[in-house]
Scaffold this motif. Structure first.
Motif, PDB file in Angstrom:
ATOM      1  N   THR A 352     -17.725  15.990 -21.350  1.00  0.00           N
ATOM      2  CA  THR A 352     -18.558  14.876 -21.769  1.00  0.00           C
ATOM      3  C   THR A 352     -19.594  14.615 -20.696  1.00  0.00           C
ATOM      4  OG1 THR A 352     -16.723  13.891 -23.003  1.00  0.00           O
ATOM      5  CG2 THR A 352     -18.582  12.461 -22.459  1.00  0.00           C
ATOM      6  N   VAL A 353     -20.837  14.490 -21.108  1.00  0.00           N
ATOM      7  CA  VAL A 353     -21.909  14.184 -20.174  1.00  0.00           C
ATOM      8  C   VAL A 353     -22.486  12.821 -20.520  1.00  0.00           C
ATOM      9  CG1 VAL A 353     -22.459  16.618 -19.885  1.00  0.00           C
ATOM     10  CG2 VAL A 353     -23.725  15.268 -21.557  1.00  0.00           C
ATOM     11  N   THR A 354     -23.156  12.208 -19.562  1.00  0.00           N
ATOM     12  CA  THR A 354     -23.801  10.917 -19.771  1.00  0.00           C
ATOM     13  C   THR A 354     -25.298  11.142 -19.882  1.00  0.00           C
ATOM     14  OG1 THR A 354     -22.075   9.788 -18.526  1.00  0.00           O
ATOM     15  CG2 THR A 354     -24.147   8.610 -18.849  1.00  0.00           C
ATOM     16  N   VAL A 355     -25.877  10.592 -20.938  1.00  0.00           N
ATOM     17  CA  VAL A 355     -27.276  10.852 -21.283  1.00  0.00           C
ATOM     18  C   VAL A 355     -28.039   9.531 -21.270  1.00  0.00           C
ATOM     19  CG1 VAL A 355     -28.814  11.798 -23.049  1.00  0.00           C
ATOM     20  CG2 VAL A 355     -26.532  12.791 -22.710  1.00  0.00           C
ATOM     21  N   ASP A 356     -29.265   9.577 -20.759  1.00  0.00           N
ATOM     22  CA  ASP A 356     -30.105   8.383 -20.767  1.00  0.00           C
ATOM     23  C   ASP A 356     -30.407   7.953 -22.198  1.00  0.00           C
ATOM     24  OD1 ASP A 356     -30.198   8.362 -18.032  1.00  0.00           O
ATOM     25  OD2 ASP A 356     -32.090   9.474 -17.917  1.00  0.00           O
ATOM     26  N   ALA A 357     -30.624   6.675 -22.376  1.00  0.00           N
ATOM     27  CA  ALA A 357     -30.942   6.135 -23.696  1.00  0.00           C
ATOM     28  C   ALA A 357     -32.227   6.757 -24.223  1.00  0.00           C
ATOM     29  CB  ALA A 357     -31.086   4.629 -23.616  1.00  0.00           C
ATOM     30  N   PRO A 358     -32.279   7.070 -25.509  1.00  0.00           N
ATOM     31  CA  PRO A 358     -33.492   7.697 -26.068  1.00  0.00           C
ATOM     32  C   PRO A 358     -34.712   6.789 -26.023  1.00  0.00           C
ATOM     33  CG  PRO A 358     -31.924   7.119 -27.817  1.00  0.00           C
ATOM     34  CD  PRO A 358     -31.217   6.923 -26.513  1.00  0.00           C
ATOM     35  N   ASP A 359     -34.518   5.472 -25.912  1.00  0.00           N
ATOM     36  CA  ASP A 359     -35.663   4.560 -25.874  1.00  0.00           C
ATOM     37  C   ASP A 359     -36.220   4.371 -24.461  1.00  0.00           C
ATOM     38  OD1 ASP A 359     -33.701   3.063 -24.668  1.00  0.00           O
ATOM     39  OD2 ASP A 359     -33.666   1.475 -26.178  1.00  0.00           O
ATOM     40  N   GLY A 360     -35.648   5.119 -23.504  1.00  0.00           N
ATOM     41  CA  GLY A 360     -36.138   5.034 -22.137  1.00  0.00           C
ATOM     42  C   GLY A 360     -35.584   3.866 -21.347  1.00  0.00           C
ATOM     43  N   GLY A 361     -34.648   3.125 -21.941  1.00  0.00           N
ATOM     44  CA  GLY A 361     -34.054   1.991 -21.243  1.00  0.00           C
ATOM     45  C   GLY A 361     -33.076   2.432 -20.172  1.00  0.00           C
ATOM     46  N   SER A 362     -32.422   1.459 -19.575  1.00  0.00           N
ATOM     47  CA  SER A 362     -31.524   1.752 -18.457  1.00  0.00           C
ATOM     48  C   SER A 362     -30.119   2.150 -18.911  1.00  0.00           C
ATOM     49  CB  SER A 362     -31.422   0.521 -17.543  1.00  0.00           C
ATOM     50  OG  SER A 362     -30.936  -0.600 -18.285  1.00  0.00           O
ATOM     51  N   ALA A 363     -29.816   1.967 -20.185  1.00  0.00           N
ATOM     52  CA  ALA A 363     -28.476   2.277 -20.684  1.00  0.00           C
ATOM     53  C   ALA A 363     -28.261   3.785 -20.738  1.00  0.00           C
ATOM     54  CB  ALA A 363     -28.285   1.667 -22.069  1.00  0.00           C
ATOM     55  N   THR A 364     -27.009   4.177 -20.605  1.00  0.00           N
ATOM     56  CA  THR A 364     -26.641   5.583 -20.763  1.00  0.00           C
ATOM     57  C   THR A 364     -25.555   5.690 -21.825  1.00  0.00           C
ATOM     58  OG1 THR A 364     -24.986   5.416 -19.004  1.00  0.00           O
ATOM     59  CG2 THR A 364     -27.197   6.158 -18.370  1.00  0.00           C
ATOM     60  N   HIS A 365     -25.468   6.888 -22.431  1.00  0.00           N
ATOM     61  CA  HIS A 365     -24.532   7.096 -23.522  1.00  0.00           C
ATOM     62  C   HIS A 365     -23.856   8.456 -23.372  1.00  0.00           C
ATOM     63  CE1 HIS A 365     -26.303   3.617 -25.558  1.00  0.00           C
ATOM     64  NE2 HIS A 365     -27.476   4.119 -25.214  1.00  0.00           N
ATOM     65  N   PRO A 366     -22.599   8.559 -23.787  1.00  0.00           N
ATOM     66  CA  PRO A 366     -21.882   9.820 -23.642  1.00  0.00           C
ATOM     67  C   PRO A 366     -22.175  10.792 -24.779  1.00  0.00           C
ATOM     68  CG  PRO A 366     -20.419   8.147 -24.533  1.00  0.00           C
ATOM     69  CD  PRO A 366     -21.727   7.470 -24.270  1.00  0.00           C
ATOM     70  N   ARG A 367     -22.160  12.076 -24.447  1.00  0.00           N
ATOM     71  CA  ARG A 367     -22.242  13.128 -25.453  1.00  0.00           C
ATOM     72  C   ARG A 367     -21.165  14.176 -25.143  1.00  0.00           C
ATOM     73  NH1 ARG A 367     -26.776  14.602 -28.281  1.00  0.00           N
ATOM     74  NH2 ARG A 367     -28.202  14.180 -26.547  1.00  0.00           N
ATOM     75  N   ARG A 368     -20.383  14.520 -26.136  1.00  0.00           N
ATOM     76  CA  ARG A 368     -19.344  15.537 -25.988  1.00  0.00           C
ATOM     77  C   ARG A 368     -19.937  16.927 -26.202  1.00  0.00           C
ATOM     78  NH1 ARG A 368     -14.079  15.441 -27.354  1.00  0.00           N
ATOM     79  NH2 ARG A 368     -13.930  13.944 -25.654  1.00  0.00           N
ATOM     80  N   TYR A 369     -19.637  17.853 -25.300  1.00  0.00           N
ATOM     81  CA  TYR A 369     -19.987  19.265 -25.462  1.00  0.00           C
ATOM     82  C   TYR A 369     -18.716  20.051 -25.763  1.00  0.00           C
ATOM     83  CZ  TYR A 369     -24.878  19.124 -23.936  1.00  0.00           C
ATOM     84  OH  TYR A 369     -26.227  18.892 -23.863  1.00  0.00           O
ATOM     85  N   VAL A 370     -18.769  20.855 -26.816  1.00  0.00           N
ATOM     86  CA  VAL A 370     -17.657  21.740 -27.163  1.00  0.00           C
ATOM     87  C   VAL A 370     -18.188  23.166 -27.179  1.00  0.00           C
ATOM     88  CG1 VAL A 370     -15.903  22.332 -28.873  1.00  0.00           C
ATOM     89  CG2 VAL A 370     -16.591  19.939 -28.579  1.00  0.00           C
ATOM     90  N   SER A 371     -17.639  24.023 -26.332  1.00  0.00           N
ATOM     91  CA  SER A 371     -18.074  25.416 -26.268  1.00  0.00           C
ATOM     92  C   SER A 371     -17.226  26.274 -27.205  1.00  0.00           C
ATOM     93  CB  SER A 371     -17.944  25.953 -24.840  1.00  0.00           C
ATOM     94  OG  SER A 371     -18.746  25.213 -23.952  1.00  0.00           O
ATOM     95  N   VAL A 372     -17.871  27.278 -27.799  1.00  0.00           N
ATOM     96  CA  VAL A 372     -17.160  28.203 -28.688  1.00  0.00           C
ATOM     97  C   VAL A 372     -17.375  29.633 -28.199  1.00  0.00           C
ATOM     98  CG1 VAL A 372     -17.266  26.675 -30.693  1.00  0.00           C
ATOM     99  CG2 VAL A 372     -19.132  28.311 -30.280  1.00  0.00           C
ATOM    100  N   ASP A 373     -16.651  30.563 -28.827  1.00  0.00           N
ATOM    101  CA  ASP A 373     -16.627  31.939 -28.341  1.00  0.00           C
ATOM    102  C   ASP A 373     -17.733  32.818 -28.917  1.00  0.00           C
ATOM    103  OD1 ASP A 373     -15.494  31.804 -30.862  1.00  0.00           O
ATOM    104  OD2 ASP A 373     -13.784  33.091 -30.406  1.00  0.00           O
ATOM    105  N   GLY A 374     -18.776  32.206 -29.462  1.00  0.00           N
ATOM    106  CA  GLY A 374     -19.957  32.940 -29.912  1.00  0.00           C
ATOM    107  C   GLY A 374     -21.180  32.226 -29.415  1.00  0.00           C
ATOM    108  N   GLY A 375     -22.205  32.153 -30.258  1.00  0.00           N
ATOM    109  CA  GLY A 375     -23.398  31.428 -29.859  1.00  0.00           C
ATOM    110  C   GLY A 375     -24.654  32.070 -30.390  1.00  0.00           C
ATOM    111  N   MET A 376     -25.696  32.079 -29.563  1.00  0.00           N
ATOM    112  CA  MET A 376     -27.001  32.523 -30.027  1.00  0.00           C
ATOM    113  C   MET A 376     -27.048  34.004 -30.356  1.00  0.00           C
ATOM    114  SD  MET A 376     -29.051  32.214 -26.389  1.00  0.00           S
ATOM    115  CE  MET A 376     -30.615  32.831 -27.003  1.00  0.00           C
ATOM    116  N   SER A 377     -26.072  34.780 -29.953  1.00  0.00           N
ATOM    117  CA  SER A 377     -26.051  36.191 -30.341  1.00  0.00           C
ATOM    118  C   SER A 377     -25.615  36.378 -31.784  1.00  0.00           C
ATOM    119  CB  SER A 377     -25.133  36.996 -29.412  1.00  0.00           C
ATOM    120  OG  SER A 377     -23.820  36.479 -29.431  1.00  0.00           O
ATOM    121  N   ASP A 378     -24.835  35.467 -32.320  1.00  0.00           N
ATOM    122  CA  ASP A 378     -24.460  35.577 -33.737  1.00  0.00           C
ATOM    123  C   ASP A 378     -25.219  34.591 -34.612  1.00  0.00           C
ATOM    124  OD1 ASP A 378     -22.648  33.078 -34.197  1.00  0.00           O
ATOM    125  OD2 ASP A 378     -21.777  33.995 -32.416  1.00  0.00           O
ATOM    126  N   ASN A 379     -25.896  33.596 -34.013  1.00  0.00           N
ATOM    127  CA  ASN A 379     -26.749  32.689 -34.777  1.00  0.00           C
ATOM    128  C   ASN A 379     -27.889  32.203 -33.886  1.00  0.00           C
ATOM    129  OD1 ASN A 379     -27.998  30.869 -36.418  1.00  0.00           O
ATOM    130  ND2 ASN A 379     -26.245  29.538 -36.720  1.00  0.00           N
TER     131      ASN A 379
END
Length: 485
Positions: A352-379
């Motif tokens: 999970t990473v913390t991301v700045d608010a899209p409106d440019g404010g001071s708030a931050t929000h979490p985003r979950r990253y899930v990695s898989v065993d493929g990626g841009m080579s198959d799509n």
């Protein structure tokens, strides 16, 4: 900033406007999946009753899974809907499946058995069609830079149409056909200047791009455009049989207006050709590019709706211009193969990473990253076109709340994103199987060995039985073309 806590459940301000928070993250959105896909009694996603865990055990992951019955059904739907809509106008429609979306010998045979023709876009695709036993008379060849070898092969095989993309190609083809003592069946690809609402890299009917002969020029219609010059040359060349005109306005298009406008412009051009030369060309190809659902926000049109809309435009235009209706053809590809397939991945690292608010404010929000065993080579579509996809936890259900997630691949690229934005259950963990729907088109076709990953197998399921139609690559395949070993 990385943290190891769970992101907060509920709607996220980082989510795009079109992405709704799911009431039930286990539910499958019907338009995203093949008809044979559903959750079984164990909560797994299954295809015609075969669960994804069984598929993963037997064939490994990543894995492209095709519902053959669904693929065939979509092909039939286009053939039947367009035949019905155009029967009284021109005796029906020739449906050319766009092989570039997904092609192997098995798929080529499915298309032939369902009564469709096959459009190829290279010498390799033409070779695939011929190896599969497709009737050459029902094959077309596209391409903006066909080689002499490709053109000679098309002529010697006796394919039904060569879609000529430039004046240069028309002159070369006339010479090659004369040398071979044969006549080349030609459709001229024109750019009618219709601006479809799609990504700029897959919009193909505006003037500033590589495809086709422009209908714009110092004069109107047959009086001065590159398209007009090509018509004149083709009609005069003894080794060219000018069958008709062709256009393709782009890909992943939902709005009907662009297709109708292109049809009207080309029928008007046919009328001008008739007036100038006294010739009524026999065929008109209106291309493909019909959109499918990649997310719940997409609302694709049915083949019947598309057919009825186009037939009404054509019906009015032939009356307006005093024409006999030419034989119409269309070229759906993605709309047949795309929804019939999904890609099965195994989840790995999550964080999970913390991301700045899209409106440019001071708030931050979490985003979950899930990695898989493929990626841009198959799509590679997300990195090429910023394409959006959906994803579902496939190997089980979950009662945990959904959190905003980004599914990413294992390649050494920050742009290696499989699904940019999705809500997945909070407890997705290593070893879970994830399924990305609507990957039957332009995933296998665009796949690569980037970072020396081997390409996935393709499994087809018909009548509740699975079989490999394209085997998984091995590391030996990676070395097969090396000469220095």
């Amino acid at each position: 900033m990385v943290n190891h806590t769970s992101p907060q459940a509920g709607p996220s301000p980082l989510a795009p406007d079109w992405l709704d928070y799911p009431e039930d993250s286990n539910a499958l959105v019907p338009q995203l999946w093949a008809a044979g896909v559903a959750r079984n009694d164990d909560g797994e996603i299954a295809v015609q009753g075969i669960g994804v865990s069984q598929l993963a055990r037997e064939y490994g992951t990543p894995l492209l899974v095709l519902d053959e019955d669904d693929f065939r059904s979509r092909a039939r739907a286009f053939r039947e809907a367009f035949t019905e809509a155009f029967q009284d106008l021109c005796g029906g429609v020739d449906v050319y499946y766009a092989g570039k979306s997904f092609l192997c010998t098995a798929a080529a045979r499915w298309i032939s058995e369902e009564g469709l023709c096959l459009d190829t876009a290279s010498g390799g695709e033409l070779a695939m069609a011929l190896r599969a036993g497709v009737d050459p008379a029902r094959i077309g060849l596209h391409g903006n830079n066909k080689s002499d070898a490709e053109l000679r092969r098309a002529l010697s095989a006796g394919i039904g149409r060569i879609v000529v993309d430039s004046f240069d190609e028309l002159e070369r083809l006339a010479e090659l056909a004369a040398e071979a003592g044969t006549t080349a069946p030609v459709m001229l690809r024109l750019t009618p200047g219709v601006h479809a609402h799609t990504h700029e890299y897959i919009a193909t009917a505006h003037e500033d791009q590589k495809f086709g002969l422009s209908m714009a020029g110092p004069g109107a219609g047959v009086s001065g455009s590159p398209a007009a010059a090509a018509v004149a040359h083709a009609l005069a060349a003894e080794s060219i049989e000018l069958l008709g005109l062709h256009c393709h306005i782009g890909s992943q298009i939902f709005e009907p207006e662009g297709f109708g406008l292109a049809a009207e412009k080309l029928l008007g051009f046919l009328a001008e050709i008739k007036q100038e030369y006294g010739v009524e060309l026999a065929e008109l190809d209106l291309g493909g590019g019909h959109g499918i659902a990649y997310t719940a926000a997409d609302a694709p049109r049915t083949p019947a709706d598309i057919a009825q809309t186009l037939s009404a435009v054509v019906r009015a235009a032939v009356v307006k211009h005093g024409l006999s209706c030419p034989r119409i053809s269309i070229e759906p590809g993605r709309a047949i193969s795309g929804p019939a397939g999904f890609t099965l991945y195994e989840a790995g690292v999550r964080k999970t990473v913390t991301v700045d608010a899209p409106d440019g404010g001071s708030a931050t929000h979490p985003r979950r990253y899930v990695s898989v065993d493929g990626g841009m080579s198959d799509n590679p579509r997300p990195v090429l076109y910023e394409a959006d996809y959906s994803v579902a936890l496939a190997s089980r259900t979950s009662d945990e709340p959904a959190v905003l997630s980004r599914v990413v691949g294992k390649h050494c690229e920050s742009g290696d994103i499989v699904v940019q934005n999705a809500y997945l259950p909070e407890d997705v963990h290593r070893g879970d199987l994830l399924a990305v729907p609507a990957t039957g088109a332009y995933c296998h076709s665009l796949s690569s060995n980037y970072n020396q990953l081997t390409r996935p197998a393709v499994v087809a399921i018909k009548d509740g039985t699975s079989r490999v139609i394209i085997r998984r690559e091995t590391e030996d395949d990676l070395f097969a073309r090396e000469t220095g070993l």
